[in-house]
Design an enzyme around this catalytic site. Structure first.
Site, short mmCIF file in Angstrom:
data_model
loop_
_atom_site.label_atom_id
_atom_site.label_comp_id
_atom_site.label_asym_id
_atom_site.label_seq_id
_atom_site.Cartn_x
_atom_site.Cartn_y
_atom_site.Cartn_z
CB ALA A 145 -0.86 0.03 1.05
CG HIS B 274 -8.47 -0.91 -0.51
ND1 HIS B 274 -7.75 -1.47 -1.95
CD2 HIS B 274 -9.17 0.26 -1.08
CE1 HIS B 274 -8.08 -0.57 -2.68
NE2 HIS B 274 -8.90 0.31 -2.37
NE ARG B 275 -4.94 -1.83 6.50
CZ ARG B 275 -4.73 -0.94 7.61
NH1 ARG B 275 -5.46 -0.60 8.59
NH2 ARG B 275 -3.34 -0.26 7.65
NE ARG C 152 -10.84 -4.57 -2.73
CZ ARG C 152 -11.29 -3.42 -3.25
NH1 ARG C 152 -12.49 -2.83 -3.11
NH2 ARG C 152 -10.23 -2.99 -3.90
NE ARG C 153 -5.49 -4.97 1.10
CZ ARG C 153 -4.78 -4.10 1.82
NH1 ARG C 153 -3.99 -4.39 2.94
NH2 ARG C 153 -5.04 -2.65 1.59
CG ASP D 190 -4.04 -0.39 -5.15
OD1 ASP D 190 -3.99 0.61 -5.68
OD2 ASP D 190 -5.16 -0.96 -4.78
#
Length: 407
Positions: free
Chosen positions: A260, A278-279, A281-282, A309
């Protein structure tokens, strides 16, 4: 060992009856799929589905030699008719093994969803793993950790729900159950999967493939699936789906390092919400590094795949460090400093031995920025994108959530 896929679709088939969605509308001809059912050497049937006798006849097969019919998941639809002469379907308890007349051996594999997976071994030692829809092995590398169930060697063929559970493939890879010689075929394909060529492209990025109903596969035969590109650049505008596409391309690989470049911003609640989304969905097995120091990461030949990203935030950091927003500083030294940073990144990108997917913004298609510093950033970012695209095996442009393959 030969496996005939009498169906390759989700339990409700494809198209789904009375469904008006675009995927179902396009599911005609070879794109139509019956519920997944697999005939192994004519003696073992994995999943009994509606119209199984007709599906076998269309594939040029007969069910007359069946010795064992196994169910992998609960059937929620209407009762399935059992053709005359077939053995009664059964579900094998997890961990239990059965020997079949003719020398095949079947072992039930625990999964993390309702149902059972099956490992089938042929008399000559070839091994196939079949997983139910929505299921991943429960005893192999849970959450990316060490395996709790030993795997003697990579499987020759794996059939699983790659679209719905790419993390299942990641677990198998982490445990050594899937290697470069393993043929990975997607089954249980439903209307949540993209249609047509996009399905093939997405699966190929994960090291898998799909085949039409009626296809016969030979376990142990080498299949030329496109290699996962070493360097992939994903471009797109705001909310184009570029980050989701980049994450999807590595979802079937364990131990990904998510880089990141934006870091954290104290007091910015909206930015914190973006980072949290973001975190969440990882995959849980991925690690995160908040850094703009990309050169040592790209130089680490033994590291796991990288997801960067994004490059536009990396460039913002580089221009901050160079004082490049000020016109006088830009002309005096900032331009040379930023160009040197881009050249160094290009060399590291070109020379990396890691699998890496990088995200960057595609700008310049809209209104011309009102300030000289805005126009400067637009121009330099365009140069950065073109520089890395030149050294990438695959380049995608995301528009409205849809990828356009540029290379």
């Amino acid at each position: 060992m030969e496996l005939t896929l009498l169906g390759t679709g989700a339990p409700e088939g494809l198209p789904v009856p009375d469904c008006p969605c675009a995927v179902c509308a396009l599911a005609t001809g070879e794109a139509a799929r019956g519920a997944t059912s697999v005939l192994v050497d004519g003696v073992v049937l994995l999943d009994l589905t509606p119209g199984i006798a007709l599906a076998a006849a269309r594939a040029g097969q007969t069910l007359g030699g069946l010795r064992l019919v196994l169910l992998s998941h609960p059937h929620d639809g209407p009762p399935v008719e059992i053709p005359a002469g077939l053995p009664a379907p059964a579900r094998v308890p997890d961990g239990q093994s059965l020997s079949v007349l003719g020398g095949h051996r079947v072992r039930a594999v625990a999964v993390d969803a309702p149902g059972t997976g099956y490992e089938v071994e042929s008399p000559d030692g070839l091994r196939v793993l079949y997983l139910p829809p929505g299921g991943a092995p429960a005893g192999i590398a849970p959450n990316g950790g060490p395996p709790t169930e030993a795997v003697p060697a990579p499987y020759d063929l794996v059939l699983l729900d790659v679209v719905g559970r790419p993390d299942a493939l990641a677990r198998l890879r982490a445990a050594g159950a899937v290697a470069g010689t393993t043929d990975v075929v997607a089954v249980h394909v439903g209307h949540d999967a993209p249609p047509g060529p996009e399905l093939a492209r997405r699966l190929a990025a994960l090291g898998a493939r799909a085949v039409p109903d009626g296809t016969t596969l030979a376990a142990g035969d080498y299949q030329e699936v496109p290699d996962v590109p070493r360097r992939t650049l994903v471009l797109g505008g705001a909310r184009s789906g570029k980050s989701a596409e980049a994450e999807r391309r590595l979802a079937a690989f364990p131990d990904v390092l998510y880089v990141a470049t934006g870091g954290t911003r104290d007091g910015d609640a909206e930015w914190a919400e973006r980072v949290t989304a973001h975190r969440e969905r990882r995959p849980a097995s991925w690690r995160t590094a908040e850094t703009c120091d990309l050169l040592p990461l790209l130089a680490d030949a033994d590291g796991p795949p990288l997801l960067i990203d994004c490059l536009s935030l990396w460039l913002t950091h580089a221009m901050d460090e160079a004082g490049a927003w000020d016109d006088a500083t830009w002309h005096r030294s900032g331009s040379a400093t930023v160009r040197a940073d881009i050249d160094a990144l290009r060399s590291a990108w070109r020379g990396t031995r890691r699998t890496v997917v990088a995200v960057s913004n595609e700008v310049g298609s809209g209104v011309v920025p009102a300030t000289s510093s805005g126009r400067r950033f637009r121009d330099v970012l365009g140069h950065l994108n073109a520089t890395l695209a030149e050294q990438s095996e695959e380049v995608l442009l995301m528009t409205a959530g849809l990828p356009v393959r540029l290379r």
